[in-house]
Design an enzyme around this catalytic site. Structure first.
Site, PDB file in Angstrom:
ATOM      1  N   ASN A  65       0.802  -1.234   0.000  1.00 55.37           N
ATOM      2  CA  ASN A  65       0.000   0.000   0.000  1.00 55.37           C
ATOM      3  C   ASN A  65       0.836   1.286   0.000  1.00 55.37           C
ATOM      4  OD1 ASN A  65       0.525  -0.936   2.642  1.00 55.37           O
ATOM      5  ND2 ASN A  65      -0.991   0.434   3.478  1.00 55.37           N
ATOM      6  N   GLY A 119       2.600  -6.212   6.932  1.00 54.02           N
ATOM      7  CA  GLY A 119       1.517  -6.831   6.170  1.00 54.02           C
ATOM      8  C   GLY A 119       0.363  -7.221   7.070  1.00 54.02           C
ATOM      9  N   SER A 120      -0.388  -8.203   6.615  1.00 54.01           N
ATOM     10  CA  SER A 120      -1.601  -8.583   7.345  1.00 54.01           C
ATOM     11  C   SER A 120      -1.264  -9.432   8.577  1.00 54.01           C
ATOM     12  CB  SER A 120      -2.518  -9.381   6.411  1.00 54.01           C
ATOM     13  OG  SER A 120      -1.842 -10.539   5.991  1.00 54.01           O
ATOM     14  N   GLU A 137       4.824  -5.553  11.726  1.00 59.25           N
ATOM     15  CA  GLU A 137       3.996  -4.350  11.584  1.00 59.25           C
ATOM     16  C   GLU A 137       2.714  -4.783  10.884  1.00 59.25           C
ATOM     17  OE1 GLU A 137       4.605  -1.135  12.460  1.00 59.25           O
ATOM     18  OE2 GLU A 137       6.566  -1.502  13.327  1.00 59.25           O
ATOM     19  N   CYS A 150      -2.675   1.601   6.484  1.00 58.91           N
ATOM     20  CA  CYS A 150      -2.830   0.723   7.650  1.00 58.91           C
ATOM     21  C   CYS A 150      -3.367   1.455   8.867  1.00 58.91           C
ATOM     22  CB  CYS A 150      -1.500   0.060   7.984  1.00 58.91           C
ATOM     23  SG  CYS A 150      -0.206   1.257   8.301  1.00 58.91           S
ATOM     24  N   GLU A 192     -10.722  -5.662   8.483  1.00 57.75           N
ATOM     25  CA  GLU A 192     -10.121  -4.358   8.174  1.00 57.75           C
ATOM     26  C   GLU A 192     -10.603  -3.949   6.780  1.00 57.75           C
ATOM     27  OE1 GLU A 192      -5.861  -4.613   8.169  1.00 57.75           O
ATOM     28  OE2 GLU A 192      -5.614  -2.526   7.600  1.00 57.75           O
TER      29      GLU A 192
END
Ligand code: NAD
Length: 453
Positions: A114, A187-188, A209, A243, A331
């Site tokens: 992103n 990431g996720s 993160e 995020c 999310e």
């Protein structure tokens, strides 16, 4: 590509001790800055090809962050790397105690798509400043930016020091079998768990993160216009693919109608039209469809339109949303803003505390008591009072999650520490040796030890 061989080369290079030299680190950071500046237009074109992001947005949310990180470390590296003198306790007199920041060694950085440049290269800059080697695996979802990073890094730095891998899940799965000294993942939460498992096999330390649903509470005491302006900017920046974007709003029911109007007029002012170059498109078809499916048309207060061909989803506000709606189960990571209401401030905090600890949380209020409760009663990675997102642009604050939103943090000094080991050294004098700690032990020695300790 033979990843084992690449990894071996990086291990050998690290063992030459070259990366520990501060001049080497600074020269490498300066070179990286020059490479980025020389390729700025190329980097803009690549991200535009991935998701239509403008030069302005790419500079302010990506390139400027990396350049700022480089300047920050060039300025502060001597101070960060300097052994830190600490007190020495009585039992260790006469001696000197110091903390040395030792590079961890061979590091792996896995990025998300992103903010593809910032999320891969900012950790790399921190790893370089701390004296490590790096293998960087950007997200293959933003394919053009991944290729651009591979080109500019691999053509300008030796692979035994820095290397950007082009690839997806098969490649990273192979790489994760190798033993690294640090893995830094963005990431996720789901993939973060996979990375954590792979790291655990080698007891490799990680920074994770991750993401989650970041709440934003809006109380009656706030300045509506300003709150709406800041929320709309932060939510729809990068097409909602941020995020730390406010995932959903919890608005005091007393002000719901007027606040919804304030949000709407702000969106209109920002002119987020399909043809606007300052409104980022959705990264790919899969995400486009996933986000569109979250829009319940009968709950649309504003927006709710989309164009599959352009991967455009208009800034959308949903009202009368409940905690059971599909949009509240994952999310959102797109330009859809659900608005829920609360009747008392403690109810809002209670709802947040019942869910996974978010990466960020925001409060719009001028009430001192609200602010204190917000900070002290709920757990989240970090956040802002009377703003959104901006906490991550302050290098003096650590950036990271807690619980399911992440492990560890970075930015500024915290990034340097994320890639360093704090080595504790006690340097004892060779004179003034007290006999107390050595046998034979006597009652008299014990009574002295009791007095001293
Ligand atoms: P993702 O987890 O799908 O992918 C991230 C990286 O992991 C990519 O490089 C990908 O190639 C790799 N990957 C994918 N599957 C893998 C597997 N099975 N094994 C090992 N590696 C694998 O995430 P994404 O879609 O790129 O990013 C979106 C998520 O990232 C959101 O949840 C968002 O909140 C979060 N995010 C967090 C931060 C932060 O700083 N905390 C920043 C940006 C994004």
């Amino acid at each position: 590509m033979n990843f084992e061989e690449l990894h071996r080369q990086q291990q050998t290079f690290f063992n030459t001790q070259k990366t520990k030299n501060l001049k080497f680190r600074k020269r490498s950071l300066e070179k990286l800055r020059d490479v980025i500046l020389a390729n700025e237009a190329f980097l803009y074109d690549a991200i535009y090809a991935d998701f239509g992001k403008s030069r302005f947005d790419t500079y302010t949310t990506e390139i400027s962050f990396i350049l700022r990180d480089i300047s920050y470390y060039l300025k502060n590296l001597n101070a960060f790397a300097k052994p830190q003198k600490v007190k020495t306790n009585l039992a260790n007199q006469f001696g000197n105690s110091k903390i040395y920041h030792e590079p961890l060694g061979n590091t792996l950085i896995i990025g998300a798509w992103n903010y593809p440049y910032q999320l891969s290269l900012s950790p790399m800059v921190a790893a370089m400043a701390a004296g490590n080697t790096c293998i960087v695996k950007p997200s293959e979802v933003a394919e053009n930016t991944m290729k651009a990073m591979a080109k500019i890094i691999n053509e300008n730095f030796p692979p035994e020091y820095l290397f950007v891998v082009e690839g997806g899940i098969p490649e990273i799965t192979e790489i994760l079998k190798l033993k690294f000294d640090k893995i830094f993942f963005t990431g996720s939460t789901k993939v973060g768990q996979t990375v954590y498992e792979a790291a655990a096999k080698h007891l490799t330390p990680v920074t994770l993160e991750l993401g989650g649903k970041s709440p934003c509470i809006v109380t009656a005491s706030c300045d509506y216009e300003l709150a709406a302006k800041r929320i709309v900017w932060g939510k729809f920046l990068n097409g909602g693919q941020t995020c730390v974007a406010p995932d959903y709003l919890l608005v005091d029911e007393k002000i719901k109608d007027s606040f919804l109007d304030a949000l709407k007029s702000q969106i209109i002012k920002f002119n987020y039209l399909p043809e606007s170059e300052h409104y980022t498109k959705i990264i790919n078809e899969r995400n486009f469809q996933r986000i569109v499916n979250l829009i319940e048309q009968e709950k649309v207060f504003f927006g709710g339109t989309y164009d599959a061909e352009k991967r455009y989803i208009s800034p959308t506000i949903l009202q009368d949303v409940t905690w059971d709606d599909a949009v509240m189960q994952e999310e959102i990571f797109g330009p859809v803003l659900p608005v829920l209401t609360f009747s008392g401030f403690s109810e809002a905090l209670h709802q947040i505390s019942m869910r996974d600890k978010p990466l960020a949380a925001y409060l719009f209020s001028t009430d001192k008591d609200d602010k204190e409760q917000f900070v002290n009663k709920i757990s989240f990675g970090g956040g802002c009072i009377n703003d959104v997102i901006m906490h991550l642009s302050n290098d003096y604050l650590p950036f990271g999650g807690v619980g399911k939103s992440g492990i560890g943090n970075y930015h500024g000094k915290f990034g340097f520490e994320a890639f360093s080991h704090k080595k504790a050294i006690l340097d004892r004098a060779t004179w003034g040796e007290p006999d107390l700690k050595y046998p034979p032990y006597t009652e008299k020695k014990l009574s002295w030890i009791k007095k001293l300790m």
